[in-house]
Design a protein around this motif. Structure first.
Motif, PDB file in Angstrom:
ATOM      1  N   LEU A   1       0.843  -1.120  -0.078  1.00  0.00           N
ATOM      2  CA  LEU A   1      -0.048   0.011   0.009  1.00  0.00           C
ATOM      3  C   LEU A   1       0.856   1.209  -0.035  1.00  0.00           C
ATOM      4  O   LEU A   1       0.686   2.075  -0.591  1.00  0.00           O
ATOM      5  N   GLU A   2       1.912   1.251   0.766  1.00  0.00           N
ATOM      6  CA  GLU A   2       2.873   2.636   0.804  1.00  0.00           C
ATOM      7  C   GLU A   2       3.380   2.715  -0.571  1.00  0.00           C
ATOM      8  O   GLU A   2       3.630   3.779  -0.822  1.00  0.00           O
ATOM      9  N   ARG A   3       3.782   1.728  -1.381  1.00  0.00           N
ATOM     10  CA  ARG A   3       4.082   1.915  -2.629  1.00  0.00           C
ATOM     11  C   ARG A   3       3.314   2.446  -3.754  1.00  0.00           C
ATOM     12  O   ARG A   3       3.810   3.348  -4.663  1.00  0.00           O
ATOM     13  N   VAL A   4       2.184   2.489  -3.378  1.00  0.00           N
ATOM     14  CA  VAL A   4       1.154   3.152  -4.274  1.00  0.00           C
ATOM     15  C   VAL A   4       0.470   4.544  -3.762  1.00  0.00           C
ATOM     16  O   VAL A   4      -0.559   5.090  -4.253  1.00  0.00           O
ATOM     17  N   ARG A   5       0.860   4.760  -2.549  1.00  0.00           N
ATOM     18  CA  ARG A   5       0.361   5.897  -1.762  1.00  0.00           C
ATOM     19  C   ARG A   5       0.196   7.235  -2.533  1.00  0.00           C
ATOM     20  O   ARG A   5      -0.804   7.587  -2.750  1.00  0.00           O
ATOM     21  N   GLY A   6       1.148   7.499  -3.511  1.00  0.00           N
ATOM     22  CA  GLY A   6       1.186   8.888  -4.248  1.00  0.00           C
ATOM     23  C   GLY A   6       0.250   8.829  -5.278  1.00  0.00           C
ATOM     24  O   GLY A   6      -0.056   9.530  -6.168  1.00  0.00           O
ATOM     25  N   LYS A   7      -0.106   7.577  -5.826  1.00  0.00           N
ATOM     26  CA  LYS A   7      -0.797   7.267  -6.975  1.00  0.00           C
ATOM     27  C   LYS A   7      -2.258   7.320  -6.737  1.00  0.00           C
ATOM     28  O   LYS A   7      -3.293   7.546  -7.675  1.00  0.00           O
ATOM     29  N   ILE A   8      -2.727   6.889  -5.512  1.00  0.00           N
ATOM     30  CA  ILE A   8      -4.142   6.881  -5.133  1.00  0.00           C
ATOM     31  C   ILE A   8      -4.641   7.893  -4.406  1.00  0.00           C
ATOM     32  O   ILE A   8      -6.008   8.085  -4.197  1.00  0.00           O
ATOM     33  N   GLY A   9      -3.671   8.896  -3.759  1.00  0.00           N
ATOM     34  CA  GLY A   9      -4.226  10.046  -3.325  1.00  0.00           C
ATOM     35  C   GLY A   9      -4.472   9.629  -1.656  1.00  0.00           C
ATOM     36  O   GLY A   9      -4.476   8.496  -1.317  1.00  0.00           O
ATOM     37  N   GLU A  10      -4.325  10.442  -0.661  1.00  0.00           N
ATOM     38  CA  GLU A  10      -4.376  10.385   0.616  1.00  0.00           C
ATOM     39  C   GLU A  10      -5.850   9.732   1.036  1.00  0.00           C
ATOM     40  O   GLU A  10      -5.886   9.085   1.921  1.00  0.00           O
ATOM     41  N   GLU A  11      -6.722  10.203   0.669  1.00  0.00           N
ATOM     42  CA  GLU A  11      -8.377   9.718   0.948  1.00  0.00           C
ATOM     43  C   GLU A  11      -8.423   8.176   0.896  1.00  0.00           C
ATOM     44  O   GLU A  11      -8.602   7.267   1.664  1.00  0.00           O
ATOM     45  N   ALA A  12      -8.077   7.738  -0.395  1.00  0.00           N
ATOM     46  CA  ALA A  12      -8.112   6.238  -0.506  1.00  0.00           C
ATOM     47  C   ALA A  12      -6.916   5.632   0.348  1.00  0.00           C
ATOM     48  O   ALA A  12      -7.442   4.427   0.969  1.00  0.00           O
ATOM     49  N   TYR A  13      -5.731   5.949   0.325  1.00  0.00           N
ATOM     50  CA  TYR A  13      -4.638   5.492   1.105  1.00  0.00           C
ATOM     51  C   TYR A  13      -5.089   5.178   2.685  1.00  0.00           C
ATOM     52  O   TYR A  13      -4.773   4.323   3.128  1.00  0.00           O
ATOM     53  N   SER A  14      -5.467   6.339   3.143  1.00  0.00           N
ATOM     54  CA  SER A  14      -5.873   6.626   4.643  1.00  0.00           C
ATOM     55  C   SER A  14      -7.083   5.280   4.765  1.00  0.00           C
ATOM     56  O   SER A  14      -6.992   4.826   5.940  1.00  0.00           O
ATOM     57  N   ARG A  15      -8.053   5.551   4.119  1.00  0.00           N
ATOM     58  CA  ARG A  15      -9.266   4.533   4.109  1.00  0.00           C
ATOM     59  C   ARG A  15      -8.687   2.797   4.079  1.00  0.00           C
ATOM     60  O   ARG A  15      -9.066   1.958   4.710  1.00  0.00           O
ATOM     61  N   LEU A  16      -7.881   2.709   3.003  1.00  0.00           N
ATOM     62  CA  LEU A  16      -7.299   1.260   2.575  1.00  0.00           C
ATOM     63  C   LEU A  16      -6.455   0.835   3.956  1.00  0.00           C
ATOM     64  O   LEU A  16      -6.326  -0.276   4.505  1.00  0.00           O
ATOM     65  N   LYS A  17      -5.668   1.740   4.365  1.00  0.00           N
ATOM     66  CA  LYS A  17      -4.802   1.456   5.520  1.00  0.00           C
ATOM     67  C   LYS A  17      -5.663   1.360   6.838  1.00  0.00           C
ATOM     68  O   LYS A  17      -5.273   0.556   7.485  1.00  0.00           O
ATOM     69  N   ALA A  18      -6.750   2.077   6.994  1.00  0.00           N
ATOM     70  CA  ALA A  18      -7.524   1.948   8.212  1.00  0.00           C
ATOM     71  C   ALA A  18      -8.350   0.471   7.953  1.00  0.00           C
ATOM     72  O   ALA A  18      -8.509  -0.335   9.154  1.00  0.00           O
ATOM     73  N   LEU A  19      -8.624  -0.179   6.941  1.00  0.00           N
ATOM     74  CA  LEU A  19      -9.171  -1.344   6.866  1.00  0.00           C
ATOM     75  C   LEU A  19      -8.179  -2.428   7.208  1.00  0.00           C
ATOM     76  O   LEU A  19      -8.510  -3.332   7.859  1.00  0.00           O
ATOM     77  N   ILE A  20      -7.075  -2.262   6.754  1.00  0.00           N
ATOM     78  CA  ILE A  20      -6.049  -3.448   7.239  1.00  0.00           C
ATOM     79  C   ILE A  20      -5.648  -3.195   8.739  1.00  0.00           C
ATOM     80  O   ILE A  20      -5.601  -4.223   9.576  1.00  0.00           O
ATOM     81  N   GLU A  21      -5.606  -2.010   9.184  1.00  0.00           N
ATOM     82  CA  GLU A  21      -5.296  -1.960  10.760  1.00  0.00           C
ATOM     83  C   GLU A  21      -6.694  -2.338  11.369  1.00  0.00           C
ATOM     84  O   GLU A  21      -6.484  -2.966  12.660  1.00  0.00           O
ATOM     85  N   TYR A  22      -7.617  -2.565  10.984  1.00  0.00           N
ATOM     86  CA  TYR A  22      -9.144  -3.052  11.541  1.00  0.00           C
ATOM     87  C   TYR A  22      -8.806  -4.498  11.427  1.00  0.00           C
ATOM     88  O   TYR A  22      -9.011  -5.338  12.645  1.00  0.00           O
ATOM     89  N   ARG A  23      -8.360  -4.957  10.449  1.00  0.00           N
ATOM     90  CA  ARG A  23      -8.087  -6.534  10.445  1.00  0.00           C
ATOM     91  C   ARG A  23      -7.064  -6.826  11.587  1.00  0.00           C
ATOM     92  O   ARG A  23      -7.080  -8.015  12.103  1.00  0.00           O
ATOM     93  N   LEU A  24      -5.993  -6.075  11.453  1.00  0.00           N
ATOM     94  CA  LEU A  24      -4.957  -6.425  12.640  1.00  0.00           C
ATOM     95  C   LEU A  24      -5.302  -6.495  13.918  1.00  0.00           C
ATOM     96  O   LEU A  24      -4.786  -7.266  14.657  1.00  0.00           O
ATOM     97  N   GLY A  25      -5.933  -5.200  14.226  1.00  0.00           N
ATOM     98  CA  GLY A  25      -6.087  -4.940  15.709  1.00  0.00           C
ATOM     99  C   GLY A  25      -7.413  -4.628  16.235  1.00  0.00           C
ATOM    100  O   GLY A  25      -7.642  -4.170  17.371  1.00  0.00           O
ATOM    101  N   GLY A  26      -8.728  -4.486  15.143  1.00  0.00           N
ATOM    102  CA  GLY A  26      -9.995  -4.209  15.579  1.00  0.00           C
ATOM    103  C   GLY A  26     -10.127  -2.741  15.659  1.00  0.00           C
ATOM    104  O   GLY A  26     -11.066  -2.368  16.285  1.00  0.00           O
ATOM    105  N   LYS A  27      -9.087  -1.959  15.309  1.00  0.00           N
ATOM    106  CA  LYS A  27      -9.507  -0.448  15.650  1.00  0.00           C
ATOM    107  C   LYS A  27     -10.452   0.156  14.483  1.00  0.00           C
ATOM    108  O   LYS A  27     -10.312  -0.047  13.269  1.00  0.00           O
ATOM    109  N   ASP A  28     -11.662   0.762  15.114  1.00  0.00           N
ATOM    110  CA  ASP A  28     -12.447   1.114  14.256  1.00  0.00           C
ATOM    111  C   ASP A  28     -12.145   2.193  13.548  1.00  0.00           C
ATOM    112  O   ASP A  28     -11.131   2.755  13.913  1.00  0.00           O
ATOM    113  N   PHE A  29     -12.882   2.601  12.405  1.00  0.00           N
ATOM    114  CA  PHE A  29     -12.538   3.750  11.546  1.00  0.00           C
ATOM    115  C   PHE A  29     -13.743   4.453  10.838  1.00  0.00           C
ATOM    116  O   PHE A  29     -14.718   4.000  11.049  1.00  0.00           O
ATOM    117  N   ASP A  30     -13.505   5.648  10.766  1.00  0.00           N
ATOM    118  CA  ASP A  30     -14.751   6.353  10.025  1.00  0.00           C
ATOM    119  C   ASP A  30     -14.946   5.765   8.682  1.00  0.00           C
ATOM    120  O   ASP A  30     -14.327   5.481   7.738  1.00  0.00           O
TER     121      ASP A  30
END
Length: 246
Positions: free
Chosen positions: A22-51
């Motif tokens: 995900l970090e490798r394509v961060r500049g290509k997809i924009g911060e909004e998509a990057y942040s939400r996709l990262k939040a999805l993985i973090e939710y899978r890893l630790g259950g951290k809820d997100f907007d």
């Protein structure tokens, strides 16, 4: 919708590796998509809820109306993405599949030369699934490019790490179930808990009938999914028995 993986080592390893991709394509997809996709993985890893409010990012989704792409559609919409399901209109599709895709808002695209290419594969006793997949993805990618959509999602379960999300030809491909380290049991739960463990492509059945040796390629695919823990041994057995029965 999706659940944290807990202490499952293999899934945690895949998710952490997918974060690097995900970090490798961060500049290509924009911060909004990057942040939400990262939040999805973090939710899978630790259950951290997100907007999960609308994020203002449009994705095209290669949509067959099968279990994997249906789960991908549900997850992405749940996570706040604007998703356009794109269904390749294939000669073997029945009316029930077309109606299901239409109900979920799919747009349909043609696959030029599809039947000629697949028929040629069948006549020479070659496997058809890989060729079919590449032609369908090319058609869906064409739709994405024509409509200015930067991210093309799929329902692929197997890819991991740097091929779970990557750039090719100016489009970012996101293999969502693989990106989130989902397995088939989770997919089935997401789509509603009902799934028939059988191959559903009439052209594949016809290929099996004409050239039984091609069955080995289908079984190899099943075994790859088993080794990747995308399916259970019981699921693998049911699928292999279905292949052998054709």
């Amino acid at each position: 919708m999706i659940k944290p993986v807990g202490d499952e080592f293999v899934k945690r390893y895949r998710l952490e590796y997918n974060l690097e991709a995900l970090e490798r394509v961060r500049g290509k997809i924009g911060e909004e998509a990057y942040s939400r996709l990262k939040a999805l993985i973090e939710y899978r890893l630790g259950g951290k809820d997100f907007d999960r409010s609308p994020v203002g990012v449009k994705m095209a989704l290669a949509f067959s109306a099968g279990s994997d792409s249906t789960a991908a559609l549900k997850i992405l919409r749940w996570a706040g993405f604007e998703v356009v399901p794109v269904t390749a209109r294939l000669p073997q599709m029945n009316e029930a599949v077309i109606e299901r895709a239409e109900k979920l808002g799919a747009v349909f695209v043609e696959v030029p030369g599809y039947l000629e290419v697949i028929t040629a594969q069948m006549e020479k006793g070659a496997p058809i699934c890989g060729k079919c997949h590449s032609m369908v993805m090319a058609a869906v990618e064409g739709y994405a490019k024509e409509n200015g959509i930067k991210i093309l999602a799929s329902g692929d379960l197997l890819s991991s790490g740097l091929i779970s999300i990557y750039e090719t030809g100016g489009v970012i491909t996101l293999n969502l179930p693989a990106f989130l380290a989902l397995d088939k049991a989770e997919i089935i739960e997401i789509i509603g808990g009902r799934y028939d463990l059988k191959f559903g492509c009439p052209l594949l059945w016809e290929t099996f009938r004409k050239t039984p040796s091609v069955k080995r390629f289908a079984m190899q695919r099943i075994l790859r999914e088993l080794r990747a823990r995308a399916i259970t041994p019981e699921m693998a057995e049911a699928l292999i028995l279905d292949v052998l029965s054709r």
